[in-house]
Design an enzyme around this catalytic site. Structure first.
Site, PDB file in Angstrom:
ATOM      1  N   HIS A  51     -15.084  45.000  39.900  1.00 21.21           N
ATOM      2  CA  HIS A  51     -16.341  44.874  39.161  1.00 21.21           C
ATOM      3  C   HIS A  51     -16.457  43.511  38.491  1.00 21.21           C
ATOM      4  O   HIS A  51     -15.486  42.764  38.409  1.00 21.21           O
ATOM      5  CB  HIS A  51     -16.514  45.993  38.131  1.00 21.21           C
ATOM      6  CG  HIS A  51     -15.533  45.964  37.001  1.00 21.21           C
ATOM      7  ND1 HIS A  51     -14.234  46.408  37.121  1.00 21.21           N
ATOM      8  CD2 HIS A  51     -15.662  45.554  35.722  1.00 21.21           C
ATOM      9  CE1 HIS A  51     -13.611  46.275  35.962  1.00 21.21           C
ATOM     10  NE2 HIS A  51     -14.452  45.744  35.091  1.00 21.21           N
ATOM     11  N   HIS A  53     -18.184  41.419  35.028  1.00 28.61           N
ATOM     12  CA  HIS A  53     -18.811  41.422  33.702  1.00 28.61           C
ATOM     13  C   HIS A  53     -19.427  40.054  33.475  1.00 28.61           C
ATOM     14  O   HIS A  53     -18.767  39.031  33.686  1.00 28.61           O
ATOM     15  CB  HIS A  53     -17.760  41.607  32.596  1.00 28.61           C
ATOM     16  CG  HIS A  53     -17.297  43.000  32.423  1.00 28.61           C
ATOM     17  ND1 HIS A  53     -17.909  43.885  31.572  1.00 28.61           N
ATOM     18  CD2 HIS A  53     -16.261  43.666  32.966  1.00 28.61           C
ATOM     19  CE1 HIS A  53     -17.265  45.023  31.599  1.00 28.61           C
ATOM     20  NE2 HIS A  53     -16.261  44.927  32.444  1.00 28.61           N
ATOM     21  N   TYR A 116     -14.581  41.290  24.472  1.00 38.56           N
ATOM     22  CA  TYR A 116     -14.345  42.371  25.424  1.00 38.56           C
ATOM     23  C   TYR A 116     -14.293  41.839  26.857  1.00 38.56           C
ATOM     24  O   TYR A 116     -13.384  42.158  27.619  1.00 38.56           O
ATOM     25  CB  TYR A 116     -15.437  43.444  25.299  1.00 38.56           C
ATOM     26  CG  TYR A 116     -15.312  44.538  26.324  1.00 38.56           C
ATOM     27  CD1 TYR A 116     -14.319  45.507  26.211  1.00 38.56           C
ATOM     28  CD2 TYR A 116     -16.154  44.576  27.424  1.00 38.56           C
ATOM     29  CE1 TYR A 116     -14.182  46.490  27.162  1.00 38.56           C
ATOM     30  CE2 TYR A 116     -16.030  45.564  28.383  1.00 38.56           C
ATOM     31  CZ  TYR A 116     -15.043  46.524  28.240  1.00 38.56           C
ATOM     32  OH  TYR A 116     -14.909  47.490  29.198  1.00 38.56           O
ATOM     33  N   GLN A 120     -10.743  41.395  29.704  1.00 36.65           N
ATOM     34  CA  GLN A 120     -10.735  42.322  30.836  1.00 36.65           C
ATOM     35  C   GLN A 120      -9.473  42.239  31.685  1.00 36.65           C
ATOM     36  O   GLN A 120      -8.914  43.256  32.051  1.00 36.65           O
ATOM     37  CB  GLN A 120     -11.959  42.105  31.719  1.00 36.65           C
ATOM     38  CG  GLN A 120     -13.217  42.673  31.138  1.00 36.65           C
ATOM     39  CD  GLN A 120     -13.124  44.174  30.992  1.00 36.65           C
ATOM     40  OE1 GLN A 120     -13.099  44.910  31.960  1.00 36.65           O
ATOM     41  NE2 GLN A 120     -13.038  44.631  29.771  1.00 36.65           N
TER      42      GLN A 120
END
Length: 161
Positions: A51, A53, A116, A120
């Site tokens: 994924h 971000h 955040y 990751q």
């Protein structure tokens, strides 16, 4: 003058871990190119094996669904050319899951979202079991910020629908 920030997350099809072994680096470079071309700024970015971000600053003319379609389509085509082995791990010719998550970010939550995203790689979650506490805190913070904004927009009356 405007200040619009979005935390955007999208996943690979079937959560296959294909964004590694150089594909992650290429993906970051492609995202930077798209940011320059479409005039938005990437404030924070992390490409995980399954994924992505992004924390972006964008103009009010930035249409989120259209831009995500452009980013996902452009990156997929170019990554498949650069890394043809990725197609063997996916079927149907699709790199991305069709869904995505977009959360508006306020000045109050921006630093927390940046931290955040930047953490990751250190805190990779397999998607199994309970999510890490920092993810739960971030989700709770976003819910509280949205609720507070709704109350503020209604003039402080939390009883009004």
């Amino acid at each position: 003058m405007y200040s619009l920030q979005y935390h955007i997350v999208w996943c690979t099809k079937y959560r296959r871990q294909v964004l590694k072994d150089g594909a992650d680096t290429d993906c970051k470079a492609l995202l930077q190119e798209l940011a320059e071309e479409y005039r938005f700024r990437i404030a924070a970015m992390e490409v995980m094996p399954d994924h992505i971000h992004l924390l972006i600053d964008a103009s009010p003319q930035f249409c989120i669904p259209d831009m995500i379609k452009i980013m996902k389509g452009g990156i997929a085509r170019r990554l498949f050319r650069l890394h043809p082995e990725m197609k063997k791990k996916l079927w149907g010719g699709h790199l991305w899951n069709p869904s995505y998550c977009v959360v508006t970010v306020s000045d109050r939550s921006r630093e927390m979202v940046e931290q955040y995203i930047e953490s990751q790689k250190e805190r990779a979650w397999s998607g199994k079991g309970r999510p890490p506490k920092d993810l739960l805190r971030l989700q709770a913070y976003h819910r509280e910020a949205v609720d507070a904004d709704h109350v503020r927009l209604r003039g402080g009356d939390s009883e009004t629908p």
